[in-house]
Every structure is written in structure tokens, then in C-alpha cells.
Design a protein around this motif. Structure first.
Motif, short mmCIF file in Angstrom:
data_model
loop_
_atom_site.label_atom_id
_atom_site.label_comp_id
_atom_site.label_asym_id
_atom_site.label_seq_id
_atom_site.Cartn_x
_atom_site.Cartn_y
_atom_site.Cartn_z
N THR A 13 109.35 77.94 54.98
CA THR A 13 108.98 77.95 53.57
C THR A 13 107.99 76.82 53.32
N ARG A 41 111.12 84.57 53.45
CA ARG A 41 110.89 85.98 53.10
C ARG A 41 110.08 86.00 51.81
N ASP A 42 109.02 86.81 51.78
CA ASP A 42 108.18 86.89 50.59
C ASP A 42 109.01 87.22 49.36
N GLY A 43 108.80 86.46 48.31
CA GLY A 43 109.46 86.71 47.04
C GLY A 43 110.89 86.24 46.95
N ALA A 44 111.45 85.72 48.03
CA ALA A 44 112.85 85.27 48.01
C ALA A 44 112.90 83.74 48.04
#
Length: 134
Positions: A13, A41-44
Motif C-alpha cells: 500500500t 487491493r484496489d479500492g480496499a
């Protein structure tokens, strides 16, 4: 003067402030404190790998190793590891996990210091490392 090179593995991240997951200057690589967040993870939003010390410790060590590898290094080059724990009661378990993680290395990976600290809610461990590269 030697330039600095920053390293952030694609699985990590983005840091929450203006710093790099790792930075190399000359033959020294400093890995910033890593915590037990699984690959981004994208968006998480990042969350710990689990609620247990084992889950977080194993992920944290993997995250430190990912930064070392991103810079072309490995545990063999590490000369200092600092483990930051939130609870003194976790010391024995942390040592068991640590010893098992490094069991295949011929020599211990580095000098080590353990410090007790406060971390953001849900995090039990943070680890940083310094490596000397040839």
C-alpha cells in the motif's frame, strides 16, 4: 555524493505519509517499518492479515522481505532488525515465529532489538530492517 533510490513493491500500500517503504544510499538499504497488511487491493483499505500475532508477524516479515527483494537484496544482507510489539506478553510467541521464519538460514539474519510501542488499532507488530549491500 551518492544518490538515494526509493523502493516500494507493487504489492504494498502507499505509505500514509511522505516516505518510502525502503531507501538505498550507497551500500545501505533501510527498510521502513512494515506492518502485517496483505498485498494491496484496489479500492480496499489496508487491514491487518488477521487478529493474531502469528498472522501479522508472518505477513510483516514477508513485507520486509519484499522490500529487500525489490532493492535486489535479501535477509542475507540484513545487519539490523527491529521488532516493535504492542504487548510484552507476545515476546515468547514472537521469538517462536521469528526463529521458525529464519530456520533455513545458515546464520542468524541480523542483530535484533525488540521495543514495546503503541501502534494503530488492530496492529500488533511492526518490523524495520537495515541491510548492507555489496
Amino acid at each position: 555524493m551518492t544518490e538515494k533510490t526509493a523502493y516500494t513493491p507493487a504489492t504494498h500500500t502507499a505509505p500514509p505519509a511522505r516516505f518510502s517503504h525502503g531507501v538505498r544510499k550507497g551500500g545501505i538499504l533501510q527498510v521502513a517499518g512494515q506492518v502485517g497488511f496483505p498485498p494491496a487491493r484496489d479500492g480496499a483499505a489496508p487491514r491487518p492479515a488477521g487478529p493474531t500475532l502469528r498472522a501479522q508477524m508472518e505477513q510483516t516479515l514477508a513485507n520486509v522481505e519484499a522490500v529487500l527483494r525489490e532493492a535486489g537484496s535479501g535477509w542475507e544482507d540484513a545487519v539490523m532488525i527491529r521488532v516493535y510489539l504492542t504487548d510484552t506478553a507476545h515476546f515468547a510467541e514472537m521469538n517462536e515465529i521469528y526463529d521458525a521464519y529464519f530456520a533455513e538460514l545458515a546464520v542468524p539474519p541480523a542483530a535484533r532489538t525488540t521495543v514495546y510501542v503503541g501502534l494503530p488499532e488492530g496492529l500488533l507488530v511492526e518490523i524495520d530492517a537495515m541491510a548492507v549491500l555489496g
